[in-house]
Design a protein around this motif. Structure first.
Motif, PDB file in Angstrom:
ATOM      1  N   ASN A 107       0.679  -1.236  -0.051  1.00 23.56           N
ATOM      2  CA  ASN A 107      -0.169   0.021   0.124  1.00 23.56           C
ATOM      3  C   ASN A 107       0.680   1.120   0.003  1.00 23.56           C
ATOM      4  N   LYS A 108       2.243   1.099   0.516  1.00 27.94           N
ATOM      5  CA  LYS A 108       3.081   2.511   0.562  1.00 27.94           C
ATOM      6  C   LYS A 108       2.604   3.441   1.722  1.00 27.94           C
ATOM      7  N   VAL A 109       1.528   3.392   1.947  1.00 29.00           N
ATOM      8  CA  VAL A 109       0.963   4.478   3.139  1.00 29.00           C
ATOM      9  C   VAL A 109       0.372   3.603   4.252  1.00 29.00           C
ATOM     10  N   ALA A 110       0.457   4.124   5.276  1.00 32.82           N
ATOM     11  CA  ALA A 110      -0.071   3.351   6.584  1.00 32.82           C
ATOM     12  C   ALA A 110      -0.326   4.620   7.603  1.00 32.82           C
ATOM     13  N   ILE A 111      -1.342   4.100   8.738  1.00 31.40           N
ATOM     14  CA  ILE A 111      -1.685   4.940   9.910  1.00 31.40           C
ATOM     15  C   ILE A 111      -1.537   4.089  10.878  1.00 31.40           C
ATOM     16  N   ILE A 112      -0.609   4.395  11.890  1.00 26.66           N
ATOM     17  CA  ILE A 112      -0.401   3.661  13.250  1.00 26.66           C
ATOM     18  C   ILE A 112      -0.490   4.041  14.427  1.00 26.66           C
ATOM     19  N   GLY A 113      -0.945   3.311  15.340  1.00 29.70           N
ATOM     20  CA  GLY A 113      -1.033   3.716  16.829  1.00 29.70           C
ATOM     21  C   GLY A 113       0.381   3.430  17.393  1.00 29.70           C
ATOM     22  N   LYS A 114       0.601   3.791  18.787  1.00 30.73           N
ATOM     23  CA  LYS A 114       1.721   3.431  19.198  1.00 30.73           C
ATOM     24  C   LYS A 114       1.633   2.061  19.552  1.00 30.73           C
ATOM     25  N   VAL A 302       4.428   6.761   6.861  1.00 34.27           N
ATOM     26  CA  VAL A 302       3.706   6.189   7.737  1.00 34.27           C
ATOM     27  C   VAL A 302       3.193   7.435   8.781  1.00 34.27           C
ATOM     28  N   PHE A 303       1.994   7.450   9.186  1.00 30.98           N
ATOM     29  CA  PHE A 303       1.466   8.732   9.979  1.00 30.98           C
ATOM     30  C   PHE A 303       0.840   8.275  11.135  1.00 30.98           C
ATOM     31  N   GLU A 304       1.362   9.037  12.242  1.00 29.79           N
ATOM     32  CA  GLU A 304       0.985   8.465  13.632  1.00 29.79           C
ATOM     33  C   GLU A 304       0.948   9.693  14.526  1.00 29.79           C
ATOM     34  N   THR A 305       1.110   9.632  15.654  1.00 28.36           N
ATOM     35  CA  THR A 305       1.049  10.830  16.561  1.00 28.36           C
ATOM     36  C   THR A 305       2.397  11.165  16.781  1.00 28.36           C
ATOM     37  N   GLY A 306       2.636  12.536  17.014  1.00 27.19           N
ATOM     38  CA  GLY A 306       3.944  13.284  16.971  1.00 27.19           C
ATOM     39  C   GLY A 306       4.963  12.674  18.286  1.00 27.19           C
ATOM     40  N   ALA A 307       4.142  12.579  19.537  1.00 28.60           N
ATOM     41  CA  ALA A 307       4.650  12.272  20.837  1.00 28.60           C
ATOM     42  C   ALA A 307       4.082  10.785  20.991  1.00 28.60           C
ATOM     43  N   ARG A 308       4.687   9.649  20.960  1.00 25.58           N
ATOM     44  CA  ARG A 308       4.346   8.419  21.034  1.00 25.58           C
ATOM     45  C   ARG A 308       3.879   7.883  22.344  1.00 25.58           C
ATOM     46  N   HIS A 309       2.549   7.980  22.703  1.00 25.88           N
ATOM     47  CA  HIS A 309       2.476   7.437  24.007  1.00 25.88           C
ATOM     48  C   HIS A 309       1.266   6.648  23.926  1.00 25.88           C
ATOM     49  N   PRO A 310       0.901   5.573  24.617  1.00 24.04           N
ATOM     50  CA  PRO A 310      -0.141   4.477  24.640  1.00 24.04           C
ATOM     51  C   PRO A 310      -1.341   4.941  25.499  1.00 24.04           C
ATOM     52  N   PHE A 311      -1.077   6.099  26.529  1.00 34.04           N
ATOM     53  CA  PHE A 311      -1.950   6.304  27.331  1.00 34.04           C
ATOM     54  C   PHE A 311      -2.729   5.267  27.966  1.00 34.04           C
ATOM     55  N   ALA A 312      -2.014   4.130  28.492  1.00 37.65           N
ATOM     56  CA  ALA A 312      -2.882   3.071  28.633  1.00 37.65           C
ATOM     57  C   ALA A 312      -3.960   3.313  30.116  1.00 37.65           C
ATOM     58  N   GLN A 313      -3.636   4.380  30.930  1.00 34.47           N
ATOM     59  CA  GLN A 313      -4.677   4.559  31.995  1.00 34.47           C
ATOM     60  C   GLN A 313      -5.899   5.288  31.457  1.00 34.47           C
ATOM     61  N   ALA A 314      -5.894   5.617  30.212  1.00 31.67           N
ATOM     62  CA  ALA A 314      -7.061   6.044  29.689  1.00 31.67           C
ATOM     63  C   ALA A 314      -7.908   5.054  28.814  1.00 31.67           C
ATOM     64  N   VAL A 315      -7.375   3.893  28.792  1.00 33.65           N
ATOM     65  CA  VAL A 315      -8.040   2.841  27.811  1.00 33.65           C
ATOM     66  C   VAL A 315      -9.649   2.606  28.283  1.00 33.65           C
ATOM     67  N   GLY A 316     -10.473   2.592  27.298  1.00 34.15           N
ATOM     68  CA  GLY A 316     -11.972   2.348  27.787  1.00 34.15           C
ATOM     69  C   GLY A 316     -12.394   3.503  28.340  1.00 34.15           C
ATOM     70  N   ARG A 317     -12.061   4.612  28.846  1.00 30.98           N
ATOM     71  CA  ARG A 317     -12.785   5.614  29.486  1.00 30.98           C
ATOM     72  C   ARG A 317     -13.259   6.773  28.709  1.00 30.98           C
ATOM     73  N   ASN A 318     -13.164   6.600  27.366  1.00 36.47           N
ATOM     74  CA  ASN A 318     -13.740   7.334  26.423  1.00 36.47           C
ATOM     75  C   ASN A 318     -13.229   8.842  26.613  1.00 36.47           C
ATOM     76  N   ILE A 319     -11.795   9.109  26.970  1.00 33.08           N
ATOM     77  CA  ILE A 319     -11.302  10.466  27.141  1.00 33.08           C
ATOM     78  C   ILE A 319     -10.294  10.727  26.530  1.00 33.08           C
ATOM     79  N   ALA A 320      -9.774   9.841  25.753  1.00 32.58           N
ATOM     80  CA  ALA A 320      -8.536  10.435  24.918  1.00 32.58           C
ATOM     81  C   ALA A 320      -8.971  11.502  23.835  1.00 32.58           C
ATOM     82  N   ASN A 321      -7.850  11.985  23.639  1.00 34.75           N
ATOM     83  CA  ASN A 321      -8.018  13.376  22.833  1.00 34.75           C
ATOM     84  C   ASN A 321      -7.614  12.910  21.330  1.00 34.75           C
TER      85      ASN A 321
END
Length: 385
Positions: A107-114, A302-321
């Motif tokens: 595909n040559k192009v990707a979008i990825i999380g941490k 590859v497109f991603e967030t600039g500062a790579r953080h998983p924000f594990a403490q926010a998982v499932g809480r519907n508060i991630a930006n």
């Protein structure tokens, strides 16, 4: 000279989607889409660009859900091919890594999380995230740190770019115990890769109309390693007389970024320094939730967030930006020459932030991720989407 021979790949990396075939098939208006649809027939979904999606860990899947919802509402002609690779969710294996690589190469192009890297040593020094970047040769990480109008931070009206070499340096995964209780961790610096990232930084500055490049180093202490990196930057700088060139020691750079970040334009640096400065600079404009990032090789983006953080403490809480991931997705659309959709989404995100009624917790508000997504979708249509 390696720096001069790199013109061909850099054009591919910096000029959005200049490859032939489907990458040219979609213009910036509905009429252009219709007129050129026949060119895109070799893509799996007619008229749509295939993009590899790797949600990653932490809030990654929630952020990708935001991207999919907004793309759907904006009728973006992109088909996501989703893969899962995670060391902490026991979804990592050589087979899965090869599947992801195969999809990205096609595909040559990707979008990825941490993709979170556990600290425990389990026999393999290189994390899956690092191996993925190395196998695709994603040597240039670009983080555009820009203030968002309407969101006040300690420094406002900031606009600087951090370019980081991310295939060698301290992240070479070459560590061993040379004697009991003595660990050697090797930092690798090569002329070819130092010239390549310097050339990328100066070409980026030229293409984006920027006036200055600052090389960040620690050559006063690491005289040979960082000395070589600095020397390569100085050699490449001579080929770009219209771009001002400065050098700065990494510790001073950290202080200067906090005291007076306005002095900077484009900064180029080795791997570890870039990792630290990316995060420091993101903090100046609102944190990891608002700064997009991207990584380039000669062939892949590859497109991603600039500062790579998983924000594990926010998982499932519907508060991630979702701001950073949505802006990164917008940058991806620009790379695919989908200017209309790119601008529509970026403008909608910025409008939501400027109005200030819907803000996630990291921005001082009480809104949920879902609230933010709905607000962005609500601002899509005034732009003719």
């Amino acid at each position: 000279m390696a720096a001069l021979s790199s013109v061909r790949w850099l054009t591919r990396a910096l000029v959005p989607a200049s490859n032939p075939g489907p990458w040219r098939s979609l213009g910036t208006s509905a009429a252009a889409h219709a007129a050129t649809r026949s060119q895109a027939e070799d893509v799996r979904v007619e008229g749509a660009f295939p993009v590899t999606m790797l949600p990653g860990d932490g809030v990654g899947p929630e952020l990708m859900h935001a991207v999919k919802e907004v793309f759907k509402a904006a009728a973006v002609p992109v088909e996501f091919q989703e893969h899962h690779l995670s060391e902490v969710q026991n979804m990592a294996s050589e087979e899965k890594l090869e599947q992801v690589l195969s999809s990205m190469k096609e595909n040559k192009v990707a979008i990825i999380g941490k993709i979170h890297t556990p600290m425990e040593y389990k026999g393999e020094l290189a994390s899956y995230d690092m191996r993925l970047r190395r196998k695709l040769d994603l040597f240039a990480n670009v983080v555009h740190v820009k203030s968002l109008p309407g969101y006040m931070t300690r420094h406002n009206n900031l606009d600087l770019v951090i370019i980081r070499e991310q295939t060698e340096g301290e992240y070479s995964s070459l560590e061993h115990e040379s004697a009991r209780g003595v660990i050697e961790c090797l930092k690798i610096v090569t002329r070819a890769k130092s010239q390549r990232i310097a050339k990328f930084a100066f070409d980026y500055a030229t293409k984006k109309g920027r006036s200055k490049v600052t090389a960040v180093h620690k050559a006063n202490i690491m005289k040979l390693g960082d000395g070589l990196f600095l020397q390569c930057c100085e050699e490449v700088a001579e080929l770009y007389p219209k771009i001002k060139f400065e050098t700065m020691i990494i510790d001073n750079c950290c202080m200067q970024l906090v005291q007076n970040p306005y002095q900077f334009d484009v900064l180029v640096m080795p791997n570890l320094y870039g990792n630290i400065i990316d995060n420091l600079a993101a903090g100046l404009v609102g944190g990891a939730g608002v700064v997009p990032g991207e990584s380039y090789s000669a062939e892949y983006a590859v497109f991603e967030t600039g500062a790579r953080h998983p924000f594990a403490q926010a998982v499932g809480r519907n508060i991630a930006n979702p701001t950073a991931m949505l802006l990164s997705a917008s940058n991806m659309l620009r790379h695919l020459n989908l200017e209309h959709h790119s601008s529509m989404i970026a403008d909608a995100v910025k409008k939501v932030i400027k109005v200030g009624k819907v803000r996630t917790r990291d921005m001082g508000g009480y809104s949920t991720t879902t609230d933010f997504i709905k607000s962005v979708i609500g601002h899509l249509h005034p732009h003719g989407g």
